[in-house]
Design a protein around this motif. Structure first.
Motif, PDB file in Angstrom:
ATOM      1  N   LEU A  42       0.773  -8.717  11.244  1.00 52.22           N
ATOM      2  CA  LEU A  42       0.821  -7.272  11.429  1.00 52.22           C
ATOM      3  C   LEU A  42       2.171  -6.911  12.042  1.00 52.22           C
ATOM      4  CD1 LEU A  42      -2.742  -6.685  12.949  1.00 52.22           C
ATOM      5  CD2 LEU A  42      -2.019  -6.354  10.574  1.00 52.22           C
ATOM      6  N   HIS A  43       2.575  -5.646  11.923  1.00 50.89           N
ATOM      7  CA  HIS A  43       3.822  -5.229  12.561  1.00 50.89           C
ATOM      8  C   HIS A  43       3.544  -4.156  13.604  1.00 50.89           C
ATOM      9  CE1 HIS A  43       3.944  -1.535  10.198  1.00 50.89           C
ATOM     10  NE2 HIS A  43       3.964  -2.215   9.061  1.00 50.89           N
TER      11      HIS A  43
ATOM     12  N   ALA B 194      15.991  -0.606   9.848  1.00 47.78           N
ATOM     13  CA  ALA B 194      16.892  -0.825   8.708  1.00 47.78           C
ATOM     14  C   ALA B 194      16.876  -2.282   8.269  1.00 47.78           C
ATOM     15  CB  ALA B 194      18.317  -0.408   9.085  1.00 47.78           C
ATOM     16  N   ASP B 195      16.489  -3.171   9.188  1.00 42.16           N
ATOM     17  CA  ASP B 195      16.479  -4.603   8.880  1.00 42.16           C
ATOM     18  C   ASP B 195      15.121  -5.082   8.395  1.00 42.16           C
ATOM     19  OD1 ASP B 195      19.137  -4.794   9.847  1.00 42.16           O
ATOM     20  OD2 ASP B 195      18.363  -4.819  11.889  1.00 42.16           O
ATOM     21  N   GLY B 196      14.131  -4.192   8.332  1.00 43.22           N
ATOM     22  CA  GLY B 196      12.806  -4.609   7.884  1.00 43.22           C
ATOM     23  C   GLY B 196      11.750  -4.356   8.942  1.00 43.22           C
ATOM     24  N   ALA B 197      10.574  -4.926   8.710  1.00 41.98           N
ATOM     25  CA  ALA B 197       9.436  -4.704   9.604  1.00 41.98           C
ATOM     26  C   ALA B 197       9.620  -5.445  10.927  1.00 41.98           C
ATOM     27  CB  ALA B 197       8.150  -5.159   8.928  1.00 41.98           C
ATOM     28  N   VAL B 198       9.087  -4.846  11.999  1.00 43.11           N
ATOM     29  CA  VAL B 198       9.100  -5.476  13.321  1.00 43.11           C
ATOM     30  C   VAL B 198       7.767  -6.210  13.473  1.00 43.11           C
ATOM     31  CG1 VAL B 198       9.363  -5.092  15.800  1.00 43.11           C
ATOM     32  CG2 VAL B 198      10.538  -3.602  14.181  1.00 43.11           C
ATOM     33  N   TRP B 199       7.758  -7.478  13.085  1.00 41.25           N
ATOM     34  CA  TRP B 199       6.526  -8.264  13.030  1.00 41.25           C
ATOM     35  C   TRP B 199       6.062  -8.674  14.423  1.00 41.25           C
ATOM     36  CZ3 TRP B 199       4.438  -7.667   8.520  1.00 41.25           C
ATOM     37  CH2 TRP B 199       5.229  -7.590   7.370  1.00 41.25           C
TER      38      TRP B 199
END
Length: 417
Positions: free
Chosen positions: A49-50, A241-246
């Motif tokens: 999940l993020h 901007a770099d993707g999901a914060v997992w």
């Protein structure tokens, strides 16, 4: 001063979790009388999940800590269909093996936030595939279908969004709201669960379950939703901007997780401290009132506390030390994200665009090129000005690594192997 009878509802409101409830006064009364059982469902669409799911996770934690029993519902069955809520297009269908792998990864998150066991307020985890896989379609249509009208289903935001944008909504997805309502009734029967919670985009699905429980099981059920959470600038929580914060540490480093919270916008600090930490409200009020450069101290507290809950106290301390070494002392923190690249590739001379892309600081060569043109690319703290530059062994510093920076806040180490 407390307005409601139950600790749960008072904290729910004071900390900003409250958006809608089917009958808040009745739910408050019920929570004041003794342990209530509630659930939130999580579909298994990724191995972790993020941060976008963290409001729901913290709500379950608050629910348990105020004396109630949380159920984590894993959507092993519903993930096969895909929830159309908030989606512009159909979700990619996953195999059973994909879903099982994703579920195993997601389970690790909840062990950090909830206490599981057999006690009255211990959390339990269930999988809706256990009952949905055994449903007979004709019986479902006969027993459950009459309680849903297409007229009303067409009014739900999750459906209207797709139709208004002329995006296809499959019959498969259209059934999702029926299955989610069925989940609620099943949990009411098997676990005496009387409350379903979720994000505001789930309101229609939750109300369906409340009404279905009354019609087919003669049960008084409740629904409660949290606000749709965006940052002050309108960005969706959990995405950068770099993707999901997992949330899982094998998907995102401790440092990057801590840094996400450290980079919170000034206007969001107080709200996020209430939702994502367990600091007392008076301490949050003090931190929220800080102005100018002092607000950065509040952001560090937010980053520390949020990271402690998700990754542990040691991880939070390590990440903060790395950040201070990197930003405040001009050094190179030990726990910066690190990527390994073959030494032979570096000895032969690796293009700077490729280097930044492989290190995860650029999503493509074009992105790296824009970073360089904007003056934001640095190697060992020296600005890169030529996108045609090849980086060789001369860039390996005394610590045996190459430090890359994209702007002032994003850093990575390249380790030759």
């Amino acid at each position: 001063m407390a307005q409601y009878k139950s600790d749960f509802v008072n904290q729910l409101i004071q900390r900003g979790f409250m958006h809608q409830c089917t009958d808040l006064d009745a739910l408050d009364e019920k929570c004041a009388q003794g342990p209530v059982t509630a659930y939130i469902g999580f579909d298994c669409t990724a191995p972790s999940l993020h941060v976008g799911s963290l409001v729901s996770i913290m709500l379950l934690r608050l629910f348990q800590q105020t004396g109630h029993k949380p159920i984590v519902l894993m959507g092993g069955g519903t993930t096969r269909i895909g929830d159309p809520s908030g989606k512009d297009e159909s979700r990619r269908l996953l195999t059973d093996a994909d879903i099982a792998d994703n579920m195993n990864g997601i389970k690790q998150v909840f062990q950090k936030y909830l206490t599981f066991g057999d006690g009255a307020t211990d959390a339990v985890m269930v999988n809706n595939a256990d009952w949905l896989d055994n449903l007979k379609y004709i019986e479902l249509l006969r027993d459950i279908g009459p309680h849903f009208t297409v007229n009303r289903m067409l009014t739900f935001d999750s459906v209207k969004l797709r139709l208004d944008r002329e995006q296809p909504l499959t019959f498969l997805e259209f059934n999702y709201m029926i299955l989610q309502a069925y989940d609620f009734v099943e949990l009411a029967k098997s676990h005496n669960c009387t409350l379903q919670m979720g994000g505001s985009d789930q309101w229609g699905n939750i109300v369906n379950g409340v009404e279905l429980g009354r019609r087919v099981a003669d049960k008084q059920l409740y629904g409660l939703t949290t606000p749709l959470l965006t940052t002050a600038s309108g960005a969706k929580m959990g995405k950068t901007a770099d993707g999901a914060v997992w949330l899982n540490d094998d998907a995102l480093s401790h440092y990057d997780y801590w840094q996400y919270w450290r980079n919170t916008e000034d206007a969001d600090v107080g709200r996020f401290l209430k939702l994502f930490t367990e600091l007392p409200l008076d301490e949050i009020a003090r931190l929220e009132a800080l102005e100018g450069a002092a607000i950065n101290d509040a952001k560090k507290v937010l980053a520390d506390e949020a990271t402690k809950l998700c990754r542990g106290a040691d991880a939070a301390a390590e990440a903060r030390k790395t950040a201070e070494t990197t930003f405040e002392q001009g050094g190179m923190g030990e726990s910066l994200p690190t990527v390994e690249i073959a030494r032979a590739e570096i000895e032969a001379g690796i293009g700077v665009l490729t280097l930044f892309t492989q290190a995860g600081l650029a999503s493509s060569n074009g992105d790296a090129r824009r970073l360089i043109k904007g003056g934001g690319a640095r190697i060992n703290d020296a600005q890169v000005s030529d996108e045609r530059t090849n980086i060789g062994t001369e860039a390996i510093n005394a610590d045996g690594v190459i430090k890359l920076s994209a702007g002032k806040k994003r850093h990575a180490l390249v380790r030759p192997v």
